[in-house]
Design a protein around this motif. Sequence first.
Motif, short mmCIF file in Angstrom:
data_model
loop_
_atom_site.label_atom_id
_atom_site.label_comp_id
_atom_site.label_asym_id
_atom_site.label_seq_id
_atom_site.Cartn_x
_atom_site.Cartn_y
_atom_site.Cartn_z
N SER A 32 0.81 -1.29 0.09
CA SER A 32 -0.03 0.04 -0.03
C SER A 32 0.87 1.33 0.01
N VAL A 33 0.25 2.23 -1.00
CA VAL A 33 1.61 3.36 -1.09
C VAL A 33 0.75 4.69 -1.05
N ALA A 34 1.47 5.69 -0.40
CA ALA A 34 0.87 7.05 -0.21
C ALA A 34 1.98 7.78 -0.59
N VAL A 35 1.33 9.08 -1.36
CA VAL A 35 2.37 10.22 -1.91
C VAL A 35 1.66 11.33 -0.93
N VAL A 36 2.89 12.15 -0.77
CA VAL A 36 2.44 13.46 -0.12
C VAL A 36 3.18 14.52 -0.96
N LYS A 37 2.58 15.58 -1.26
CA LYS A 37 3.16 16.68 -1.95
C LYS A 37 3.04 17.91 -0.85
N PRO A 38 4.06 18.23 -0.37
CA PRO A 38 3.84 19.42 0.70
C PRO A 38 3.35 20.73 0.10
N ALA A 39 3.95 21.16 -1.06
CA ALA A 39 3.58 22.21 -1.56
C ALA A 39 3.48 22.21 -3.14
N GLN A 40 2.36 22.42 -3.67
CA GLN A 40 2.40 22.25 -5.16
C GLN A 40 2.18 23.79 -5.53
N THR A 41 3.05 24.15 -6.40
CA THR A 41 3.21 25.39 -7.07
C THR A 41 2.79 25.74 -8.48
N GLY A 42 2.34 26.56 -9.22
CA GLY A 42 2.21 26.87 -10.49
C GLY A 42 0.96 26.07 -10.99
N VAL A 43 0.07 25.68 -10.01
CA VAL A 43 -1.22 24.93 -10.68
C VAL A 43 -2.40 25.58 -9.84
N ALA A 44 -3.45 26.15 -10.73
CA ALA A 44 -4.54 26.70 -10.29
C ALA A 44 -5.51 25.44 -9.89
N PRO A 45 -6.37 26.32 -9.01
CA PRO A 45 -7.50 25.30 -8.54
C PRO A 45 -8.21 24.51 -9.57
N GLY A 46 -8.36 23.23 -9.16
CA GLY A 46 -9.02 22.44 -10.16
C GLY A 46 -8.17 21.67 -11.28
N GLU A 47 -7.03 22.11 -11.44
CA GLU A 47 -6.11 21.55 -12.42
C GLU A 47 -5.33 20.69 -11.55
N ASP A 48 -4.89 19.44 -12.51
CA ASP A 48 -4.10 18.40 -11.91
C ASP A 48 -2.88 18.97 -11.42
N GLY A 49 -2.34 18.42 -10.24
CA GLY A 49 -0.96 18.64 -9.81
C GLY A 49 -0.17 17.43 -9.72
N ASP A 50 0.88 17.50 -9.41
CA ASP A 50 1.93 16.27 -9.03
C ASP A 50 1.32 15.05 -8.69
N VAL A 51 0.52 15.04 -7.52
CA VAL A 51 -0.35 13.88 -6.98
C VAL A 51 -0.90 13.16 -7.99
N ASP A 52 -1.61 14.33 -8.96
CA ASP A 52 -2.57 13.52 -9.74
C ASP A 52 -1.91 12.83 -10.76
N VAL A 53 -0.83 13.44 -11.09
CA VAL A 53 -0.02 12.61 -12.37
C VAL A 53 0.41 11.26 -11.77
N VAL A 54 0.88 11.21 -10.32
CA VAL A 54 1.42 9.90 -9.87
C VAL A 54 0.19 8.77 -9.64
N ARG A 55 -0.85 9.35 -9.35
CA ARG A 55 -2.03 8.35 -9.18
C ARG A 55 -2.39 7.93 -10.51
N ARG A 56 -2.53 8.75 -11.80
CA ARG A 56 -2.63 8.42 -12.95
C ARG A 56 -1.79 7.21 -13.54
N LEU A 57 -0.54 7.39 -13.25
CA LEU A 57 0.64 6.51 -13.70
C LEU A 57 0.75 5.30 -13.14
N ALA A 58 0.77 5.73 -11.46
CA ALA A 58 0.83 4.32 -10.74
C ALA A 58 -0.35 3.33 -10.33
N GLY A 59 -1.36 3.95 -10.44
CA GLY A 59 -2.69 3.34 -10.14
C GLY A 59 -3.09 3.66 -8.44
N ARG A 60 -3.44 2.49 -7.88
CA ARG A 60 -3.95 2.49 -6.39
C ARG A 60 -2.97 3.26 -5.21
#
Length: 237
Positions: A32-60
């Motif tokens: 079981s894997v979790a990812v924490v992004k402390p501070a996401q910059t350069g991304v507006a509300p509602g846009e995909d951030g790095d956590v979303d990229v990881v989930r899309r590529l890695a799965g559960r």
Amino acid sequence: MAVIVVTGTGTEIGKTVLTAALAAVGVSQGRSVAVVKPAQTGVAPGEDGDVDVVRRLAGRVTGVELGRFPEPLAPATAARRAGLAPVRPRQVAEAAGKLAAEHDLVLVEGAGGLLVRLDDEGATLADVAAELGAPVLVVAPAGLGTLNMTALTAEALRARDLEQLGVVVGSWPADPDLAARCNLADLPDAAGAPLLGAVPAGAGALAPEEFRARAEGWLAPRLGGRWDARAFAAALG
């Protein structure tokens, strides 16, 4: 290693895709894997951030983003300009600690390099690693200039008595030049730590199924994969 802190020698060098590869390998092995992004910059509300990229590529994968600031700046600067509270190391450590109690592996992906400021008091990802007592995995570019940046990052880790897990090349070019090929041998010396993988350039654009199937081949056994530095260098000729 319940928690790994992922940092880079700079920005836009493949930290997020490398984090996704680590997560994909963990998931494929039943962890079981979790990812924490402390501070996401350069991304507006509602846009995909790095956590979303990881989930899309890695799965559960459980994904947690602690702060989001719209301008593409260092977290401290972006938070100040947005009039928002910055993310503090203690917040990150508490979030990662809670996730570690419920997951086999927690990956904390920083923004930019190790000493990029999280707040105006000068806190950095190094302080997060110290709070967690977690090893740090350094992501570096392949080409000219990487040895100096890697050595400086390693020196900063040693000065703070932080464990450097190793170095991964975040974006290995399809047609590596002389500097990139030589750096395969020289990066471990510059880092004072082993070379633990090479993620091919463009890996983040792969279909998720292909990404997950190939991820083990980009990471060394220490990271759960089957990549071998000597075999990789020998194949380059």
